[in-house]
Motif scaffolding. Structure first.
Motif, PDB file in Angstrom:
ATOM      1  N   ALA A   1     -31.231 -26.940 -44.566  1.00  0.00           N
ATOM      2  CA  ALA A   1     -32.350 -27.528 -43.811  1.00  0.00           C
ATOM      3  C   ALA A   1     -33.504 -27.990 -44.685  1.00  0.00           C
ATOM      4  O   ALA A   1     -34.653 -27.789 -44.358  1.00  0.00           O
ATOM      5  CB  ALA A   1     -32.822 -26.572 -42.733  1.00  0.00           C
TER       6      ALA A   1
ATOM      7  N   SER B   1     -34.686 -31.616 -46.254  1.00  0.00           N
ATOM      8  CA  SER B   1     -34.323 -33.034 -46.178  1.00  0.00           C
ATOM      9  C   SER B   1     -34.432 -33.774 -47.509  1.00  0.00           C
ATOM     10  O   SER B   1     -33.928 -34.876 -47.638  1.00  0.00           O
ATOM     11  CB  SER B   1     -35.192 -33.741 -45.138  1.00  0.00           C
ATOM     12  OG  SER B   1     -36.556 -33.742 -45.562  1.00  0.00           O
TER      13      SER B   1
ATOM     14  N   ASP C   1     -26.812 -29.316 -43.046  1.00  0.00           N
ATOM     15  CA  ASP C   1     -27.744 -30.168 -42.305  1.00  0.00           C
ATOM     16  C   ASP C   1     -26.955 -31.024 -41.337  1.00  0.00           C
ATOM     17  O   ASP C   1     -25.846 -31.437 -41.641  1.00  0.00           O
ATOM     18  CB  ASP C   1     -28.537 -31.059 -43.261  1.00  0.00           C
ATOM     19  CG  ASP C   1     -29.852 -31.516 -42.659  1.00  0.00           C
ATOM     20  OD1 ASP C   1     -29.814 -32.244 -41.646  1.00  0.00           O
ATOM     21  OD2 ASP C   1     -30.905 -31.144 -43.198  1.00  0.00           O
TER      22      ASP C   1
ATOM     23  N   ASP D   1     -28.247 -33.915 -39.963  1.00  0.00           N
ATOM     24  CA  ASP D   1     -28.740 -35.285 -39.998  1.00  0.00           C
ATOM     25  C   ASP D   1     -27.971 -36.149 -41.003  1.00  0.00           C
ATOM     26  O   ASP D   1     -27.954 -35.855 -42.199  1.00  0.00           O
ATOM     27  CB  ASP D   1     -30.233 -35.276 -40.338  1.00  0.00           C
ATOM     28  CG  ASP D   1     -30.835 -36.654 -40.297  1.00  0.00           C
ATOM     29  OD1 ASP D   1     -30.766 -37.307 -39.236  1.00  0.00           O
ATOM     30  OD2 ASP D   1     -31.361 -37.088 -41.339  1.00  0.00           O
TER      31      ASP D   1
ATOM     32  N   THR E   1     -30.054 -37.511 -43.955  1.00  0.00           N
ATOM     33  CA  THR E   1     -30.308 -36.522 -45.006  1.00  0.00           C
ATOM     34  C   THR E   1     -29.087 -36.383 -45.908  1.00  0.00           C
ATOM     35  O   THR E   1     -29.210 -36.344 -47.138  1.00  0.00           O
ATOM     36  CB  THR E   1     -30.675 -35.156 -44.384  1.00  0.00           C
ATOM     37  OG1 THR E   1     -31.883 -35.300 -43.635  1.00  0.00           O
ATOM     38  CG2 THR E   1     -30.846 -34.085 -45.436  1.00  0.00           C
TER      39      THR E   1
ATOM     40  N   THR F   1     -26.985 -27.260 -37.226  1.00  0.00           N
ATOM     41  CA  THR F   1     -28.421 -27.247 -36.987  1.00  0.00           C
ATOM     42  C   THR F   1     -29.065 -26.107 -37.764  1.00  0.00           C
ATOM     43  O   THR F   1     -28.403 -25.156 -38.187  1.00  0.00           O
ATOM     44  CB  THR F   1     -28.740 -27.057 -35.493  1.00  0.00           C
ATOM     45  OG1 THR F   1     -28.272 -25.765 -35.093  1.00  0.00           O
ATOM     46  CG2 THR F   1     -28.117 -28.147 -34.650  1.00  0.00           C
ATOM     47  N   PHE F   2     -30.366 -26.187 -37.908  1.00  0.00           N
ATOM     48  CA  PHE F   2     -31.110 -25.146 -38.603  1.00  0.00           C
ATOM     49  C   PHE F   2     -30.932 -23.801 -37.896  1.00  0.00           C
ATOM     50  O   PHE F   2     -30.675 -22.790 -38.537  1.00  0.00           O
ATOM     51  CB  PHE F   2     -32.597 -25.506 -38.675  1.00  0.00           C
ATOM     52  CG  PHE F   2     -33.435 -24.421 -39.278  1.00  0.00           C
ATOM     53  CD1 PHE F   2     -33.433 -24.207 -40.643  1.00  0.00           C
ATOM     54  CD2 PHE F   2     -34.219 -23.611 -38.476  1.00  0.00           C
ATOM     55  CE1 PHE F   2     -34.198 -23.198 -41.207  1.00  0.00           C
ATOM     56  CE2 PHE F   2     -34.990 -22.598 -39.034  1.00  0.00           C
ATOM     57  CZ  PHE F   2     -34.984 -22.397 -40.390  1.00  0.00           C
TER      58      PHE F   2
END
Length: 123
Positions: free
Chosen positions: A35, A37, A66, A68, A71, A93-94
């Motif tokens: 997490a 970026s 991560d 995303d 990212t 997800t985080f």
């Protein structure tokens, strides 16, 4: 430390921590990032990563946790050739990665103290 582009105002406070981070990165065979970026504007971290991975130790694994896609693409663009060859992603997800973060921290903590104690005990 606040997430700002300019960390120079905090450099005196974080210098010892970042010095240790460079030493740990230099000896790391495995890097796990959860997490973060790594924005292109974070030149301070880019410099830290470059210093820390300039040693002789070859990475066996660089894992990014991560969800995303941007990212993940940014890491691919910013990592060096050796790290790209061992780059893996876990799209999570985080919140769901908290267990992974705990395991990574415990592993890092154990390694840190193993290195510290072995260095101190060496005649």
């Amino acid at each position: 430390m606040p997430p700002t582009c300019n960390k120079m105002g905090y450099y005196g406070d974080i210098r010892p921590v970042w010095g240790e981070a460079v030493d740990v990165l230099r000896d790391a065979e495995n890097i796990i990032v959860i997490a973060y970026s790594w924005p292109k504007t974070d030149h301070f971290f880019s410099y830290l990563y470059a210093l820390g991975t300039a040693g002789d130790t070859l990475l066996r694994r660089f894992v990014l946790v991560d969800i995303d896609a941007e990212t993940i693409d940014r890491y691919r663009a910013m990592l060096g050739q050796q790290a790209i060859g061992v780059f893996k992603t876990i799209r999570e997800t985080f919140q769901n990665s908290l267990l992974l973060k705990s395991l990574a921290f415990v592993s890092m903590f154990r390694y840190y103290f193993a290195v510290r104690y072995s260095v101190r005990r060496t005649p």
